[in-house]
Design a protein around this motif. Structure first.
Motif, PDB file in Angstrom:
ATOM      1  N   GLU A   9       0.811  -1.210   0.000  1.00  0.00           N
ATOM      2  CA  GLU A   9       0.000   0.000   0.000  1.00  0.00           C
ATOM      3  C   GLU A   9       0.852   1.271   0.000  1.00  0.00           C
ATOM      4  O   GLU A   9       0.347   2.370  -0.212  1.00  0.00           O
ATOM      5  CB  GLU A   9      -0.930   0.003   1.217  1.00  0.00           C
ATOM      6  CG  GLU A   9      -1.972  -1.098   1.205  1.00  0.00           C
ATOM      7  CD  GLU A   9      -2.963  -0.955   0.058  1.00  0.00           C
ATOM      8  OE1 GLU A   9      -3.124   0.179  -0.444  1.00  0.00           O
ATOM      9  OE2 GLU A   9      -3.566  -1.970  -0.336  1.00  0.00           O
ATOM     10  N   THR A  10       2.139   1.151   0.274  1.00  0.00           N
ATOM     11  CA  THR A  10       3.038   2.312   0.229  1.00  0.00           C
ATOM     12  C   THR A  10       3.782   2.380  -1.103  1.00  0.00           C
ATOM     13  O   THR A  10       4.555   3.319  -1.319  1.00  0.00           O
ATOM     14  CB  THR A  10       4.082   2.243   1.364  1.00  0.00           C
ATOM     15  OG1 THR A  10       4.998   1.169   1.109  1.00  0.00           O
ATOM     16  CG2 THR A  10       3.409   2.044   2.704  1.00  0.00           C
ATOM     17  N   ASP A  11       3.543   1.387  -1.974  1.00  0.00           N
ATOM     18  CA  ASP A  11       4.313   1.170  -3.207  1.00  0.00           C
ATOM     19  C   ASP A  11       5.651   0.566  -2.799  1.00  0.00           C
ATOM     20  O   ASP A  11       6.592   1.274  -2.439  1.00  0.00           O
ATOM     21  CB  ASP A  11       4.521   2.455  -4.001  1.00  0.00           C
ATOM     22  CG  ASP A  11       5.167   2.180  -5.364  1.00  0.00           C
ATOM     23  OD1 ASP A  11       5.553   1.016  -5.622  1.00  0.00           O
ATOM     24  OD2 ASP A  11       5.285   3.116  -6.173  1.00  0.00           O
ATOM     25  N   GLU A 293       4.107   5.824   6.867  1.00  0.00           N
ATOM     26  CA  GLU A 293       3.288   6.933   6.376  1.00  0.00           C
ATOM     27  C   GLU A 293       4.141   7.886   5.533  1.00  0.00           C
ATOM     28  O   GLU A 293       3.710   8.354   4.464  1.00  0.00           O
ATOM     29  CB  GLU A 293       2.655   7.676   7.554  1.00  0.00           C
ATOM     30  CG  GLU A 293       1.632   8.708   7.136  1.00  0.00           C
ATOM     31  CD  GLU A 293       0.969   9.369   8.334  1.00  0.00           C
ATOM     32  OE1 GLU A 293      -0.213   9.719   8.241  1.00  0.00           O
ATOM     33  OE2 GLU A 293       1.653   9.507   9.383  1.00  0.00           O
ATOM     34  N   ALA A 296       4.792   6.224   2.213  1.00  0.00           N
ATOM     35  CA  ALA A 296       3.617   6.271   1.337  1.00  0.00           C
ATOM     36  C   ALA A 296       3.452   7.651   0.707  1.00  0.00           C
ATOM     37  O   ALA A 296       3.186   7.776  -0.495  1.00  0.00           O
ATOM     38  CB  ALA A 296       2.377   5.882   2.129  1.00  0.00           C
ATOM     39  N   LYS A 301       1.367   7.712  -2.406  1.00  0.00           N
ATOM     40  CA  LYS A 301       0.243   6.885  -1.959  1.00  0.00           C
ATOM     41  C   LYS A 301      -0.435   7.566  -0.760  1.00  0.00           C
ATOM     42  O   LYS A 301      -0.274   7.148   0.388  1.00  0.00           O
ATOM     43  CB  LYS A 301       0.743   5.485  -1.566  1.00  0.00           C
ATOM     44  CG  LYS A 301       1.329   4.699  -2.725  1.00  0.00           C
ATOM     45  CD  LYS A 301       0.237   4.164  -3.629  1.00  0.00           C
ATOM     46  CE  LYS A 301       0.781   3.226  -4.677  1.00  0.00           C
ATOM     47  NZ  LYS A 301      -0.273   2.630  -5.516  1.00  0.00           N
ATOM     48  N   PHE A 304      -2.842   5.901   2.149  1.00  0.00           N
ATOM     49  CA  PHE A 304      -2.337   4.976   3.170  1.00  0.00           C
ATOM     50  C   PHE A 304      -2.932   5.276   4.543  1.00  0.00           C
ATOM     51  O   PHE A 304      -3.338   4.377   5.274  1.00  0.00           O
ATOM     52  CB  PHE A 304      -0.809   5.053   3.231  1.00  0.00           C
ATOM     53  CG  PHE A 304      -0.191   4.170   4.277  1.00  0.00           C
ATOM     54  CD1 PHE A 304       0.034   2.828   4.040  1.00  0.00           C
ATOM     55  CD2 PHE A 304       0.154   4.680   5.529  1.00  0.00           C
ATOM     56  CE1 PHE A 304       0.609   2.012   5.016  1.00  0.00           C
ATOM     57  CE2 PHE A 304       0.712   3.889   6.502  1.00  0.00           C
ATOM     58  CZ  PHE A 304       0.940   2.543   6.240  1.00  0.00           C
TER      59      PHE A 304
END
Length: 551
Positions: A9-11, A293, A296, A301, A304
């Protein structure tokens, strides 16, 4: 839910990960500049006895330099002048008769030595006359350095799993800078040896932390790329060392030149994040969330924060006791961990002893020291490009076993090839060196993927210790040629092939999630990371969907 789900989800391979690679590239370039520095600072230039003491009463007044040497220094069997002996008095008859009488008195050098400074302005050998009977002291400097590396691997392996990757990386930087820059100011051999020991101690932290920190921040699909890029830094540093040593040919300034770039590494250290995996595994989910965080946001992203909360991360890794301090004993407490520890130790020993054994036994190309060193470094580039393709196509296990076995085959071929086929022997030897370097590239990545997060640095520290043991023993193996000329090659061949076959007993890690706990190793590992990624569907997308107690 597993960490790969969160990282996705953070790439898992975005600008943030590329930045980490870039920040760690500079210190990793420095590693070969110190690990292979002995080739230049301990070089033994051509030398002969200082014969000025024989010029009693102007005996040499009308003689040329060549004539003075001819009457003062005995010749070896091959016709060259002796490096360590001189006549007790001038043998002027040699100007007319090339043969020396059998009763001519020969003594060790009485007034020191004269060195050829055309290639090296100064080395350890010229600084403290570490030649002839003292030659062993010169060679011992490399051994002392690698003993420091061995002990450092053990210590940093413990500290990194206890106090984190980032903080210990800074300690490594500072130790390497402090003792590296202190080395050129040594006014005695003992002081220099002590400084090199602690320089090696500090540098090993950079070696084992940088690869682990890089791997722990990227997704499954790009771990091989990270492993090869990190290894390519070694090759770049290897080739750069040849150029720097050519431009700076005094040993004191050369050490300064290869150490000072670490000051830049200290400055860039502030931008290196702590391993989120390690933070979660050690019950520090809030700190891990902060780093994830930032990752992301840097990778674009922004959603996140809406999908994950700090309490969500606490469920990613389940550790029986978050306050437990893991040690090397945890590598052998349970059956599968014990098997893993034994096999990886043997494989690392085989990789290191084979690589350095071949490197010590490959003859040059008839070129000067600097150009030969550069060519040997350049040879590693195609080998690493090929191992990258192999790691992704056939997997880690087969790549590790294949490179070791083929390295042994190359050594075996040269055992049977006659000496007059030197061109074929050279091609085979260079191929063997390339394969041995490929096996080194593979084993760093493979080991990092095999050990769980809670003891990963312990595992890498342990295997690095065993590897340096192989490095230390490799020169001793080469000395066995006095017993039988082919014995070193036979031993290297046997170790390479046997450790390659043993690697086949290790589990495959290609496309597998990284294990987080020892329980992950002892339990049946999932066959594909896809299973772990599917767990995202079971995860609440909003904080409001989660129970208040976080269960």
């Amino acid at each position: 839910m597993k960490f790969e789900s969160v990282l996705a989800e953070t790439d898992g391979f975005g600008k943030h990960q590329i930045l980490i690679i870039a920040l760690l590239f500079i210190p990793r370039i420095i590693l070969p500049c110190h690990f292979l520095l002995h080739n230049f600072i301990a070089a033994e230039p051509a030398h002969h006895c200082d014969i000025s003491g024989l010029d009693d009463g102007g005996v040499f007044e009308n003689l040329t330099q060549d004539q003075m040497l001819k009457v003062s220094i005995p010749a070896e069997e091959d016709g060259t002048l002796s490096s360590c002996k001189m006549f007790s008095e001038p043998q002027l008859h040699l100007l007319h008769n090339s043969s020396s009488p059998a009763d001519a008195s020969v003594v060790p050098c009485q007034n020191g030595w004269v060195y050829d400074t055309s290639t090296f302005a100064s080395t350890l050998a010229t600084e403290w006359d570490l030649i002839c009977d003292r030659k062993g002291m010169n060679r011992a400097t490399a051994t002392i350095f690698f003993i420091g590396v061995m002990i450092g691997a053990v210590v940093f392996g413990i500290l990194c799993d206890k106090y984190g990757r980032k903080s210990m990386l800074l300690v490594s930087y500072l130790l390497a800078i402090a003792f590296g820059l202190a080395s050129p100011f040594s006014n005695s051999y003992i002081m220099f040896a002590v400084m090199r020991f602690f320089t090696g101690f500090g540098l090993t932290g950079i070696s084992i932390i940088s690869i682990v920190l890089s791997i722990e921040w990227v997704d499954v699909d790009h771990r091989a790329f990270i492993g090869v890029i990190g290894s390519m830094a070694w090759t770049v540093g290897n080739m750069l060392l040849a150029g720097v040593a050519y431009l700076v040919n005094g040993w004191r300034m050369l050490i300064v030149a290869v150490t000072t770039p670490l000051i830049l590494a200290v400055i860039t250290w502030w931008w290196i994040p702590e391993s989120a995996r390690w933070l979660i595994a050690n019950g520090k989910a809030e700190k891990a969330y902060t780093f994830l965080e930032k990752c992301a946001k840097f990778n674009g992203k922004k959603e996140f924060s809406s999908k994950f909360k700090p309490q969500t991360l606490s469920e990613v890794v389940t550790v029986a006791d978050e306050n437990k301090n893991y040690s090397y004993l945890d590598l052998v407490r349970t059956p599968k961990m014990r098997k893993l520890t034994v096999i990886t130790g043997i494989v690392w020993y085989g990789v290191a002893s084979t690589y350095y054994g071949i490197s010590l036994n490959i003859t040059g190309f008839g070129l000067n020291t600097h150009l030969t060193h550069f060519i040997y470094g350049a040879i590693e580039v195609p080998a690493k490009l090929l191992i990258y393709l192999s790691l992704n196509k056939i997997g880690r296990k087969k790549s590790q076993a294949g490179t070791l076995i083929l390295t042994g085959v190359c050594v075996a071929i040269n055992i049977f090839l006659p000496k007059d086929m030197w061109y074929i022997r050279t091609i085979v030897a260079v191929l063997g060196k390339g394969l041995s370097e490929a096996s080194f590239t593979c084993v760093f990545l493979y080991t990092t993927e095999l050990y769980p997060t809670v003891v990963r640095q312990n595992g890498v520290g342990y295997t690095s210790f065993v590897a340096r043991l192989g490095v230390s023993i490799a020169p001793l193996i080469m000395q066995l040629e006095d017993v039988w000329k082919l014995l070193p090659q036979v031993i290297i061949c046997s170790v390479s092939i046997s450790s390659g076959l043993l690697a086949l007993l290790l589990p495959e890690t290609h496309k597998m999630r990284l294990p987080e706990t020892i329980e992950d190793i002892e339990e049946a590992r999932k066959k594909s990371v896809d299973v772990a990624l599917q767990e995202k569907s079971d995860m609440p997308l909003n904080a409001s969907d989660e129970p208040e107690n976080g269960v």
